[in-house]
Each structure stands twice: as C-alpha cells, then as structure tokens.
Scaffold this motif. Structure first.
Motif, PDB file in Angstrom:
ATOM      1  N   LEU A  33       0.825  -1.200   0.000  1.00  0.00           N
ATOM      2  CA  LEU A  33       0.000   0.000   0.000  1.00  0.00           C
ATOM      3  C   LEU A  33       0.860   1.251   0.000  1.00  0.00           C
ATOM      4  CD1 LEU A  33      -2.876  -0.927   2.403  1.00  0.00           C
ATOM      5  CD2 LEU A  33      -2.931  -0.638  -0.050  1.00  0.00           C
ATOM      6  N   HIS A  34       1.933   1.180   0.766  1.00  0.00           N
ATOM      7  CA  HIS A  34       2.789   2.340   0.835  1.00  0.00           C
ATOM      8  C   HIS A  34       3.329   2.694  -0.528  1.00  0.00           C
ATOM      9  CE1 HIS A  34       6.685   4.328   2.348  1.00  0.00           C
ATOM     10  NE2 HIS A  34       5.707   5.163   2.508  1.00  0.00           N
ATOM     11  N   ILE A  35       3.816   1.674  -1.259  1.00  0.00           N
ATOM     12  CA  ILE A  35       4.410   1.966  -2.544  1.00  0.00           C
ATOM     13  C   ILE A  35       3.340   2.384  -3.543  1.00  0.00           C
ATOM     14  CG2 ILE A  35       4.382  -0.345  -3.595  1.00  0.00           C
ATOM     15  CD1 ILE A  35       7.362   1.936  -3.623  1.00  0.00           C
ATOM     16  N   LEU A  36       2.126   1.862  -3.398  1.00  0.00           N
ATOM     17  CA  LEU A  36       1.078   2.257  -4.337  1.00  0.00           C
ATOM     18  C   LEU A  36       0.744   3.738  -4.184  1.00  0.00           C
ATOM     19  CD1 LEU A  36      -1.484  -0.663  -4.368  1.00  0.00           C
ATOM     20  CD2 LEU A  36       0.051   0.042  -6.161  1.00  0.00           C
ATOM     21  N   VAL A  37       0.451   4.152  -2.958  1.00  0.00           N
ATOM     22  CA  VAL A  37       0.053   5.538  -2.784  1.00  0.00           C
ATOM     23  C   VAL A  37       1.225   6.476  -3.054  1.00  0.00           C
ATOM     24  CG1 VAL A  37      -0.919   7.204  -1.193  1.00  0.00           C
ATOM     25  CG2 VAL A  37      -1.639   4.858  -1.080  1.00  0.00           C
ATOM     26  N   PHE A  38       2.373   6.074  -2.540  1.00  0.00           N
ATOM     27  CA  PHE A  38       3.508   6.949  -2.683  1.00  0.00           C
ATOM     28  C   PHE A  38       3.958   7.045  -4.125  1.00  0.00           C
ATOM     29  CE2 PHE A  38       6.836   9.390  -1.445  1.00  0.00           C
ATOM     30  CZ  PHE A  38       8.029   8.904  -1.921  1.00  0.00           C
ATOM     31  N   GLY A  39       3.974   5.895  -4.819  1.00  0.00           N
ATOM     32  CA  GLY A  39       4.356   5.909  -6.229  1.00  0.00           C
ATOM     33  C   GLY A  39       3.397   6.762  -7.039  1.00  0.00           C
ATOM     34  N   GLU A  40       2.122   6.632  -6.697  1.00  0.00           N
ATOM     35  CA  GLU A  40       1.153   7.452  -7.405  1.00  0.00           C
ATOM     36  C   GLU A  40       1.440   8.929  -7.189  1.00  0.00           C
ATOM     37  OE1 GLU A  40      -2.779   7.075  -5.964  1.00  0.00           O
ATOM     38  OE2 GLU A  40      -3.442   8.804  -7.141  1.00  0.00           O
ATOM     39  N   SER A  41       1.748   9.311  -5.957  1.00  0.00           N
ATOM     40  CA  SER A  41       1.974  10.730  -5.687  1.00  0.00           C
ATOM     41  C   SER A  41       3.185  11.253  -6.438  1.00  0.00           C
ATOM     42  CB  SER A  41       2.138  10.967  -4.197  1.00  0.00           C
ATOM     43  OG  SER A  41       3.334  10.398  -3.754  1.00  0.00           O
ATOM     44  N   LEU A  42       4.155  10.383  -6.687  1.00  0.00           N
ATOM     45  CA  LEU A  42       5.325  10.847  -7.420  1.00  0.00           C
ATOM     46  C   LEU A  42       5.056  10.933  -8.913  1.00  0.00           C
ATOM     47  CD1 LEU A  42       8.119   8.848  -5.667  1.00  0.00           C
ATOM     48  CD2 LEU A  42       7.705  11.265  -5.505  1.00  0.00           C
ATOM     49  N   LEU A  43       4.389   9.920  -9.433  1.00  0.00           N
ATOM     50  CA  LEU A  43       4.263   9.865 -10.879  1.00  0.00           C
ATOM     51  C   LEU A  43       3.187  10.790 -11.417  1.00  0.00           C
ATOM     52  CD1 LEU A  43       4.787   6.130 -11.728  1.00  0.00           C
ATOM     53  CD2 LEU A  43       6.381   7.986 -11.715  1.00  0.00           C
ATOM     54  N   ASN A  44       2.292  11.263 -10.550  1.00  0.00           N
ATOM     55  CA  ASN A  44       1.261  12.117 -11.112  1.00  0.00           C
ATOM     56  C   ASN A  44       1.765  13.533 -11.353  1.00  0.00           C
ATOM     57  OD1 ASN A  44       1.216  13.481  -8.689  1.00  0.00           O
ATOM     58  ND2 ASN A  44      -0.648  12.497  -7.970  1.00  0.00           N
ATOM     59  N   ASP A  45       3.020  13.760 -11.032  1.00  0.00           N
ATOM     60  CA  ASP A  45       3.571  15.082 -11.261  1.00  0.00           C
ATOM     61  C   ASP A  45       3.557  15.429 -12.737  1.00  0.00           C
ATOM     62  OD1 ASP A  45       6.633  16.571 -11.660  1.00  0.00           O
ATOM     63  OD2 ASP A  45       5.082  17.455 -10.402  1.00  0.00           O
ATOM     64  N   ALA A  46       3.866  14.448 -13.576  1.00  0.00           N
ATOM     65  CA  ALA A  46       3.901  14.726 -15.015  1.00  0.00           C
ATOM     66  C   ALA A  46       2.522  15.150 -15.505  1.00  0.00           C
ATOM     67  CB  ALA A  46       4.371  13.484 -15.773  1.00  0.00           C
ATOM     68  N   VAL A  47       1.510  14.426 -15.039  1.00  0.00           N
ATOM     69  CA  VAL A  47       0.148  14.757 -15.461  1.00  0.00           C
ATOM     70  C   VAL A  47      -0.210  16.174 -15.011  1.00  0.00           C
ATOM     71  CG1 VAL A  47      -2.251  14.073 -15.304  1.00  0.00           C
ATOM     72  CG2 VAL A  47      -0.479  12.351 -15.256  1.00  0.00           C
ATOM     73  N   THR A  48       0.136  16.453 -13.759  1.00  0.00           N
ATOM     74  CA  THR A  48      -0.201  17.771 -13.230  1.00  0.00           C
ATOM     75  C   THR A  48       0.487  18.870 -14.024  1.00  0.00           C
ATOM     76  OG1 THR A  48      -0.213  16.729 -11.070  1.00  0.00           O
ATOM     77  CG2 THR A  48      -0.316  19.114 -11.121  1.00  0.00           C
ATOM     78  N   VAL A  49       1.761  18.660 -14.314  1.00  0.00           N
ATOM     79  CA  VAL A  49       2.504  19.680 -15.051  1.00  0.00           C
ATOM     80  C   VAL A  49       1.843  19.959 -16.389  1.00  0.00           C
ATOM     81  CG1 VAL A  49       4.645  19.997 -16.337  1.00  0.00           C
ATOM     82  CG2 VAL A  49       4.732  19.345 -13.964  1.00  0.00           C
ATOM     83  N   VAL A  50       1.515  18.872 -17.102  1.00  0.00           N
ATOM     84  CA  VAL A  50       0.951  19.061 -18.444  1.00  0.00           C
ATOM     85  C   VAL A  50      -0.402  19.755 -18.369  1.00  0.00           C
ATOM     86  CG1 VAL A  50       0.034  17.828 -20.422  1.00  0.00           C
ATOM     87  CG2 VAL A  50       2.192  17.137 -19.430  1.00  0.00           C
ATOM     88  N   LEU A  51      -1.260  19.251 -17.505  1.00  0.00           N
ATOM     89  CA  LEU A  51      -2.589  19.844 -17.412  1.00  0.00           C
ATOM     90  C   LEU A  51      -2.505  21.310 -16.996  1.00  0.00           C
ATOM     91  CD1 LEU A  51      -4.765  17.074 -15.781  1.00  0.00           C
ATOM     92  CD2 LEU A  51      -4.851  17.892 -18.113  1.00  0.00           C
ATOM     93  N   TYR A  52      -1.628  21.560 -16.030  1.00  0.00           N
ATOM     94  CA  TYR A  52      -1.487  22.929 -15.543  1.00  0.00           C
ATOM     95  C   TYR A  52      -1.095  23.865 -16.663  1.00  0.00           C
ATOM     96  CZ  TYR A  52       0.247  26.699 -12.562  1.00  0.00           C
ATOM     97  OH  TYR A  52       0.470  27.896 -11.949  1.00  0.00           O
ATOM     98  N   HIS A  53      -0.064  23.488 -17.390  1.00  0.00           N
ATOM     99  CA  HIS A  53       0.388  24.369 -18.459  1.00  0.00           C
ATOM    100  C   HIS A  53      -0.652  24.487 -19.560  1.00  0.00           C
ATOM    101  CE1 HIS A  53       4.266  25.395 -16.997  1.00  0.00           C
ATOM    102  NE2 HIS A  53       4.633  24.147 -16.850  1.00  0.00           N
ATOM    103  N   LEU A  54      -1.288  23.361 -19.851  1.00  0.00           N
ATOM    104  CA  LEU A  54      -2.289  23.370 -20.909  1.00  0.00           C
ATOM    105  C   LEU A  54      -3.401  24.353 -20.587  1.00  0.00           C
ATOM    106  CD1 LEU A  54      -3.117  21.813 -23.511  1.00  0.00           C
ATOM    107  CD2 LEU A  54      -4.498  20.379 -22.046  1.00  0.00           C
ATOM    108  N   PHE A  55      -3.976  24.218 -19.392  1.00  0.00           N
ATOM    109  CA  PHE A  55      -5.102  25.073 -19.063  1.00  0.00           C
ATOM    110  C   PHE A  55      -4.680  26.506 -18.823  1.00  0.00           C
ATOM    111  CE2 PHE A  55      -7.987  21.931 -19.535  1.00  0.00           C
ATOM    112  CZ  PHE A  55      -7.867  20.863 -18.673  1.00  0.00           C
ATOM    113  N   GLU A  56      -3.491  26.666 -18.312  1.00  0.00           N
ATOM    114  CA  GLU A  56      -3.052  28.034 -18.040  1.00  0.00           C
ATOM    115  C   GLU A  56      -2.818  28.784 -19.333  1.00  0.00           C
ATOM    116  OE1 GLU A  56       0.712  28.498 -16.412  1.00  0.00           O
ATOM    117  OE2 GLU A  56       0.268  30.406 -15.446  1.00  0.00           O
ATOM    118  N   GLU A  57      -2.211  28.110 -20.281  1.00  0.00           N
ATOM    119  CA  GLU A  57      -1.934  28.742 -21.558  1.00  0.00           C
ATOM    120  C   GLU A  57      -3.208  29.199 -22.236  1.00  0.00           C
ATOM    121  OE1 GLU A  57       1.951  29.005 -21.921  1.00  0.00           O
ATOM    122  OE2 GLU A  57       0.824  29.112 -23.790  1.00  0.00           O
TER     123      GLU A  57
END
Lengths: 216, 779
Positions: free
Chosen positions: B229-253
């Motif tokens: 469980l630890h690796i699932l939640v923690f891994g998710e929190s690390l890897l979703n950074d890419a998604v956040t970055v893209v969405l953020y820039h996309l919508f902000e632009e």
C-alpha cells in the motif's frame, strides 16, 4: 495439429478440471508441448535442453529434473521418469498457476504445495532432508554464472545459510549433536515470510505459442 | 512527572520562547516581508560612500568599539532562525509522547505555523508567504531525492502498472470530474460565481486532484503500513507530477484564449509523453554520470556524497529548464545511480548520504508545513461557502469513485488482488499538500481574478485532508486490521530463495515459450551484468554477484553490531541458540592417514604453548607508532577484519585436518576442559581481561617476525585461493596495518581457532618456551 476430435477435447477438459487451468490454456499448452517434442507423444530431457533461452539459466538442470521427478506428479513414489506425457507436463506447470482467491486454509495448502515443489527440487536424493551438501550444490549452481567465484565462497554462504536455518528452527544444540539437514517443516518455517503463494506464479493468460518465436 | 522530565520541559520551553522572540523581533524593526535584501545592501553601500565625499568637513567620531548592523546579515539570519524554529518544533513534539501518538506531526506543524503567523500579524507586520520559487527549488528537491534514492525498486517495478494507472488515469479522472462539476456548480450558483469559466475550473481541478508526496510521506511514515500500500500511494503521488505539469500548463496557456481545440488536446497528450519520458531520460543520464564519477573516487572519499547530491540537483534543474517533470527526473536519477554508487563508495559515505538526505528532507518537510500555516494567516483570502464546500465534497467523491473504478479494472490483471480494505486505504490516503498550494500561488491574478478564492479553497482542502484524514488514518488502520510493515531482517535463506525463484520462474517461462515479466527482467539483468556494471563499478566489485554482495553486507552488519554491543557481551540477537558451525559439519570418517597420536595431556600442553606464543607476539605488536596507526581505523579496518576472518576460516579448515576436532569422539574431561578453556564462545564472549589468555589472532603485521613465523605458511596458503575469488571486495589497503582491541574477530557463530597451526613443536623446543609461558601468562 489434427482436426479436433471428441477424444482430445474430452481429455483437455479432464485435465482442465484436474489441474485448474482453463480449456483454452490447456489447448495452448498442448500446442507448446507438441512444438517442444516435435510432434511426438512424450517429452524427454533432450527436448527441454534444446530450448536455447534455457541454456543461459544457471539452474536449468534442476528445472529440467523437476519435470521428470515422480514426486511432483502427485504419486507417492520416488525416483525419476525418463519421459513424460502431456498430462505430467501440465501437472508440473500447474504448480505455477496463480491461485484464485480462496479461503485462508486453501491458500495455506497451495503455499504448502508450492513449497513442496521447491523442496523436492533441492532434495535430489529423495531422502526427505536437504543436507549441507545438497544446499551447497544449490548455492554453487546459483553462482555458477559468475566464473570468478571460487568454491570457497559458495561453501561459506551455504554454511551460513544452514547455520541460520538450524539456529532458527532448532535453537539449542549441544556441541556434540549433529544437525542432519533441513526437513520440510523447517523449510516451510524459514520461508514463511517470502510469500510464495504470490511470488511463484506465471501468467498463463496470453500464452499463444503459435506466434511465439522461441528458437530451438 | 519526574523532576528530571520537568526540567527538560522547562529548559526546552525557555529556549523555544527565546528563539520565537528573536524571530518576531527580527521582523520588527525594519518592516516589510523577509524578501527584501536590497534594502540591506543599499544601506550598507550608502554608508560606505558617505565618508570620502565630505573629506574636509570631516569631524572625528570616537572609534566605534561595538556597533549594531543587522542589515548586514538579515537574510541568512532570518533563514537560519526559521530553520532553527522548525527543528525545535520537531524536537518539542517528540518530548511530549502522548500528543505525537495521536496527532501526526504535519498537523502540529501547521498549527504552529498558524500561531507564528498570527503572532507576526499581531505585531503588525506582514507574515512571509511560502514563495513558490523557494518551495520548488529549495524545499521540495531534498524530499523527493530522499524518496527516490531509497525507493524499493523491486516492489515499485512489480506494481508499476497499477501505480501508473492510478497516477495517470486516476489524476485525469479526478481533474475532469472536479473541474466539470465545479463549473456546473458555479453556473448554477449564479450571481457571485458566474465569472468562473470552464477552463479556470478545469485548471483548478487539475491542481487540486494531484496527491501530494510530501503529505503522503509525512503521514504514512508514522503509520507503518504494509509495503504494498505504501508503494502504491507513494508511487502514485510521485508519478502524477507529469500529469499535473501538463494539465497545468495546458489550461493556463489557453485560459486567456478561452477555448481548447482537439489539436490542443492531442498536443497535450504528446506533451505528457514528452514531459514524463523526457524527465526520466534526463534523470537517468545524470544518474549514469554520477555512477561513472563514483568509480574514480576511491582516493578522495570525503567528497563522494557531494557528487550524489549535486548530480541529482542538476538533474532536477535541467529538467525544469525544459519544463519537463523535475520530480520524475530526480526519482530516475536516484534510482538509477544507487546500485552502482553503493558498490563504489565507502561505508562512511553511504552513511553520510543517508543521514544528510534524511536530515534535509526532514527539515524541508517541517518548514513546508510551518510555512503553510503562516501563509494561511498571510495569504489574501476570499471565502465563498458554496465553492469551498463543493470543492471539498467533490474531491472526496472523485477520489473514492476513481479508486474503486480503477481497482475493478486493475484487479483483472493482478495476481495479488487489491481488497476493499486496500482500496479504502488508497482512497483515504490521497492527501493534498503544499505543491497544490504553490501552484495556485503561481497563478497570475490578472488572468485569474478568482485566484484568491482558489487559494482559500485549496487551503481548506489541504487542511481537511491533512487534519481530518491524517489524524484518523491511524486508528482506522488499526480498526480495519490492515497489514502492517514487516520489521524482520532479511535472512540469507530468503535471499537465496528469492534469487532461486527468479531463475526458476524465468526457466518455466522459457519452457512455456512465454515472454513474460520474468523473461525481460532476466534479460535486463544479464545486460546489466555484462555491460553496464563493467563500466560503472570500479575494480573487482563489478563482477560480484548479488548474493555475494548481500552476504558481505550481512557479515558487515553483524560485525558492526558486535562491536557496538561492546564486543564482549553476547550478541542480543533474536536467535539465542548455541548452534554453531560444528553442529553442521558432517561427521568426518576416521582418517586413514597416520596422525601422530598425541596424548591428551600433551595436546593440552601444546595448546598452552601456542596460546602463549601468540600472546607474546600480540604484546609486541602493541607498540604503536605513527606508521602502524592509521588515522582511520574503521573504514579500511573492516576490509582488514574480513580479510582476517577469511584467513581464519582457511586456517580453521586446515586445523580440522590436524588436531582432533570438537565434533566426533567424546572427549576426555581434560580435553573438554581445555577446549572450553580456550573457546571464546564458552566464555560467553565477555570482556577480555588480561589474565585470561583468549586467543586474538592478529595475522597482520609484517613488522613482527614471530607472528610471521607462526602463521606465515598459512597466511600464504590462505591468500592463494583468495586471488581467484575475484568477486570479493578485498581491497587490501596499504601495508601499515593496525589492531583493534575492541573488535574481536569472532562472531558467536564462527568459532575462533582454538589452537593454531603446527601439529606441535618438536619436543626439544618445548623446554625453553615453557619457561616463558609462565611469565607470559601473568602479563
């Protein structure tokens, strides 16, 4: 492959029922069996040794032996067979089938069966105990792919491992006693943390051998 | 409460108040927020310019003996004060045991931040806000590097599919669900919220739906949940950074433009792939560079940790240059370099890296939460009941639905299914944190007039998740009886069998003709062994198999434990057993060779003589001089010690051929007593006093010819097989060897040699030696 008659299909269904594979998987395995034996009825050691990828495996000898070991066929006998049929092939492979979710007791049984398979692989002389020599042999095989390792290191590691088993399972031993070897119960005890029932599995679901190029 | 404890509390409170006072005071006299260093330099500059200008009308002032110039050091002083405050807070929490077991640290820190912010505001100043630049460049990297460097690779790769599903699909689902529904609410609400358009809502949704690694780490570390469980939640929190970055820039632009076309969406997907894969590639490159560099550091061990830190930080910054995912770069860098760097660096450097990373990440973590609290007091707020409440509710609902839906799909592909308990923990553990806050803070108020409202909403969600979910997750974990982390040490049997299983499964896959998970892993390992390790690992260790490395590490650990437990006391291990090597060695068949039949008494004599001989050589070796004493006894000493142990094992083996060994025939009482007398283990390994002639074998020093005499043949013979064992790490250092009094070369498991070498000196030699034996015994 000949046209599917009621005979082989019936046999497949029996096998599926006995080993827990699905009929589809049995069919695929049958194809693979035929491919390995080049359409003969029985599988011999040479057929398995011809698999090129297997040649790189450090413990290939023990893996091949496991297929011909009578103890894995569910019989009470001991000893080796010279050649096996499709049924025995599938029986051995069924040890690696991922278990469907079951009750805790059934899971324990499955774990015991898988550990028994491993135990049989180590216990080559069929006496029910893994002696120091047999264990040493295992470690040597594992390290055999590294040419620079001397026999001393393998010995040191297997000695340490054996010592650990003895310490954990037997505990107190006087200086004059002799520890014969690892029995099956002790084997289960030391490996109880490894979670065999989840690790010792292979996904059989995308096993379509006709598209696989596995060179001979 | 005992007197001593009370004193500790009082001392601590006093110190804390002092620091707090300093902090508030420092913000007072010169007004304005902490980020104004220019006034300081300007002030100092003008001061310097004054005098030369007025040369003639210069009136002499008395020489300033003591002056107060705060501006000079303002910025570093304040930073240090904040760090000090944060660390003192951390100390404080652990002094009060009851509180820290109920409330997670992050909550307490936020509360402290609120208090400090309130205090500053009361004084009348503007509390400093968590600036995004400081956050992203200085506070976040240590935490991520710590996580990435110590990531359990095996579990991570085994669950990679699941983690990716949660990270990518889950975050996307969350963003659109929350964003869309919020837009709907805003439209329905009418008057106050009508100006919030769809794209802004989607942007807000994307920011708020990302699970935050800092918060997750802070909370999960304390509840010791099982590794999956630890690796699932923690891994998710690390890897979703890419998604956040893209969405953020996309919508902000495109929010200023106002609309998005399909082309933009397609480009967004491509961008996502570029951002994530690019980040990983950048990280991997720097990781390989770091590994390669560490190959050459054998002569300058002191700066080894520096390379690890600097290369990782550069990876992060380089990724940020291209707006790639810095977090993924950092993780990739740490994970790639670790196996190779660890093989190359010294033990001390390893410890240094570990402790520095832990220290930095701990300080960062604390600072982040405190600043969150302070920023809450400071930040411009705009409270809107509907929006905030709707946000909180939708976040929760989206998370639960997302997890349940995804698990349903994922379980079809997993061997180990995720139970509903697991799903609950995963959903409940999706905490939001400071990254979301900083991202909102970065928004331009001109483009986003509703920024303040977003800020308020985000802070509310963060508070909710950290406080409510953070506090209740521990009792819930206990209530649901979720599996906790196994604290057991890994034993060598498990290691052997894990490797065995790997090979077995690969073999079975090959027999079935199925190119599965194990097949590719095996191929990667083989590639690694053949090419990569040779380049990146220095010297002989490149050929060392994993099993040997593990065994070596285990021996090291046991040796260190032995030293730390005083060397004399029996090892407080979990295996209090008296099983030793002799119990395992098979009974030797009776020797055919013509052994000289020594009588028992004679044997005893021989043993005594050999003992005293060694005792004497040891005395000789005791004279320290500058050439024998190395400044660093520990580091190279470990290799030394292991070298010695190796040699002793050789000797022991040869011993068994010469003298009667303990195992088989029942010995007469004399022999038993003699054996026990010389057996260190029988003594219980208690501290060695001079009168007991225990045997400490120093096979080392070439300076003392006697020792060479006694053991030389064996050390020579012992070293020969060693040359072939290339896989061991015996980097024998410079000839100057030293002794360690306190590090006994024995382990409870390895019997030290009871007697050494020769099958007894010739009878005529015993006479002169015997006269010395008496005096030697009394040293």
């Amino acid at each position: 492959m000949g046209a599917s008659q009621s005979g082989p299909v019936h046999m497949f269904q029996d096998l599926a029922h006995k080993t827990g594979f699905s009929t589809e998987q049995i069919k695929n395995l049958h194809n693979r069996f035929m491919y390995l034996t080049q359409d003969e009825d029985t599988l011999r050691r040479e057929h398995l040794e011809n698999i090129s990828n297997l040649a790189l495996n450090p413990i290939r000898r023990q893996i091949i032996e496991a297929f011909f070991d009578k103890r894995n066929m569910g019989e009470k006998e001991r000893g080796c067979l010279q050649e096996i049929g499709f049924e025995e092939f599938v029986t051995v492979l069924s040890f690696f089938r991922p278990p469907k979710p079951r009750t805790a007791d059934e899971m324990k049984n499955i774990k015991k069966e898988k550990l028994r398979f491993l135990f049989n692989m180590h216990d080559t002389d069929n006496d029910g105990i893994i002696t120091l020599d047999e264990y040493r042999h295992v470690v040597e095989e594992l390290l055999s792919s590294y040419e620079t390792i001397g026999a001393e290191t393998a010995k040191a590691i297997s000695d340490a491992a054996m010592l650990e088993v003895a310490s954990v399972t037997v505990g107190q031993m006087g200086p004059g006693e002799f520890y014969e070897g690892i029995t099956f119960e002790q084997f289960m005890q030391i490996l109880k943390d490894v979670e065999i029932e989840t690790k010792m599995n292979i996904h059989f679901w995308n096993l379509d051998t006709r598209t696989m190029q596995c060179g001979k | 409460m005992s007197v001593r404890k009370r004193r500790i509390y009082i001392d601590y409170c006093g110190m804390f108040i002092l620091v707090l006072g300093l902090l508030v005071g420092s913000l007072m006299p010169l007004g304005g927020a902490a980020s104004s260093p220019d006034t300081g330099t300007g002030h100092g500059g003008s001061h310097g310019n004054k005098n030369p200008g007025n040369g003639t009308t210069y009136s002499k002032k008395p020489f300033p003996v003591l002056s107060f110039d705060y501006e000079h050091v303002r910025l570093p002083f304040e930073i240090s004060l904040w760090v000090l405050l944060a660390s003192l807070m951390k100390l404080g929490f652990h002094l009060i045991p009851r509180v820290s077991s109920i409330v997670p640290e992050s909550c307490l820190l936020i509360v402290v931040g609120l208090l400090v912010g309130g205090l500053i505001k009361m004084v009348g100043e503007d509390p400093p806000v968590l600036e995004s630049k400081i956050f992203f460049f200085y506070l976040l990297p240590p935490i991520i590097l710590d996580a990435g460097y110590f990531m359990p690779i095996r579990q991570f790769t085994e669950n990679l599919g699941t983690i990716l599903m949660f990270a990518v699909v889950g975050t996307l689902w969350n963003s659109f669900f929350v964003g869309g529904l919020l837009y709907g609410v805003c439209q329905l609400e009418g008057h106050k919220l009508a100006y919030v358009d769809l794209l802004s809502c989607l942007l807000f949704g994307s920011i708020i739906s990302a699970v935050d690694p800092v918060a997750v780490l802070a909370v999960f570390e304390e509840i010791h949940i099982n590794e999956l469980l630890h690796i699932l939640v923690f891994g998710e929190s690390l890897l979703n950074d890419a998604v956040t970055v893209v969405l953020y820039h996309l919508f902000e632009e495109y929010s200023s433009v106002g609309s998005i076309t399909f082309m933009d969406v397609f480009l967004g997907i491509v961008c996502f792939l570029v951002v994530s894969l690019g980040g990983i590639v950048v990280g991997a490159i720097y990781g390989i560079l770091a590994a390669f560099t560490s190959r050459f550091t054998s002569h300058t061990r002191v700066i080894e940790p520096l390379f690890v830190f600097v290369y990782s930080y550069m990876a992060y910054l380089s990724a940020e240059v291209f707006h790639l995912s810095g977090i993924m770069a950092l993780i990739a860098c740490g994970a790639v370099m670790r196996p190779y760097v660890e093989a190359n660096i010294s033990h001390k450097s390893h410890t240094t890296i570990k402790y520095f990373l832990k220290m930095w990440s701990s300080v960062s973590d604390t600072l982040i939460f405190i600043f969150l609290g302070v920023s809450t007091v400071a930040g411009p707020h705009q409270w809107n009941w509907t929006f905030v409440v709707a946000t909180v509710i939708f976040c929760l609902v989206a998370r639960v639905l997302g997890v349940v839906g995804l698990t349903f799909v994922i379980n079809k592909f997993r061997i180990v299914k995720l139970t509903s308990k697991d799903q609950f923990i995963i959903a409940y553990g999706g905490l939001r944190g400071a990254i979301a806050f900083s991202l909102v803070y970065l928004l331009n108020p001109k483009h986003f007039p509703m920024r303040n409202m977003f800020l308020t909403a985000i802070i509310t969600v963060i508070f909710f998740t950290v406080f409510v979910q953070g506090m209740t997750i521990r009792p819930l974990v206990d209530l649901l009886a979720v599996k906790k982390k196994q604290e057991t040490k890994r034993s060598i049997n498990e290691e052997i069998h894990t490797q065995f299983l790997d090979h077995l499964l690969t073999g079975i896959e090959d027999i079935c003709g199925h190119y599965g998970h194990h097949h590719w892993k095996d191929k990667l390992n083989r590639f690694n062994k053949k090419y990569v390790k040779k380049c990146l690992i220095a010297g002989e260790r490149s050929k060392e198999p994993q099993l040997i490395a593990f065994y070596h590490k285990m021996e090291m650990k046991q040796a260190i434990e032995l030293v730390e437990s005083g060397g004399g006391a029996k090892l407080p291990s979990a295996l209090p057993s008296t099983v030793s090597m002799q119990n395992i060695q098979p009974k030797k068949p009776s020797q055919d060779r013509a052994l000289p039949q020594l009588s028992k008494a004679r044997e005893e004599e021989i043993r005594k003589i050999l003992r005293t001989n060694l005792q004497r050589t040891r005395q000789r070796l005791r004279s320290y001089n500058r050439h024998t004493l190395i400044a660093d006894p520990y580091e190279d000493g470990w290799n030394e010690m292991l070298l010695k142990r190796k040699k002793m094992k050789e000797l022991e083996k040869k011993m068994n051929n010469y003298l009667t060994v303990p195992a088989p025939p029942p010995d007469s009482p004399t022999i038993t007593r003699a054996r026990l007398a010389s057996d260190p283990q029988a003594w219980g390994l208690k501290s060695v006093t001079e009168s007991i002639p225990t045997i400490k074998v120093d096979l080392a020093s070439p300076q003392s010819p006697e020792s060479v005499n006694v053991v030389d043949e064996f050390s020579k013979k012992g070293s020969q097989p060693k040359e072939e064992e290339g896989g061991l790490t015996m980097k024998v250092p410079s000839p100057a060897k030293q002794r360690k009094d306190k590090t006994p070369d024995e382990e409870p498991q390895q019997r030290l040699m009871r007697c050494l070498s020769d099958p007894g000196p010739a009878p005529e030699e015993i006479q002169p030696l015997r006269s010395c034996s008496g005096c030697a015994l009394h040293i």
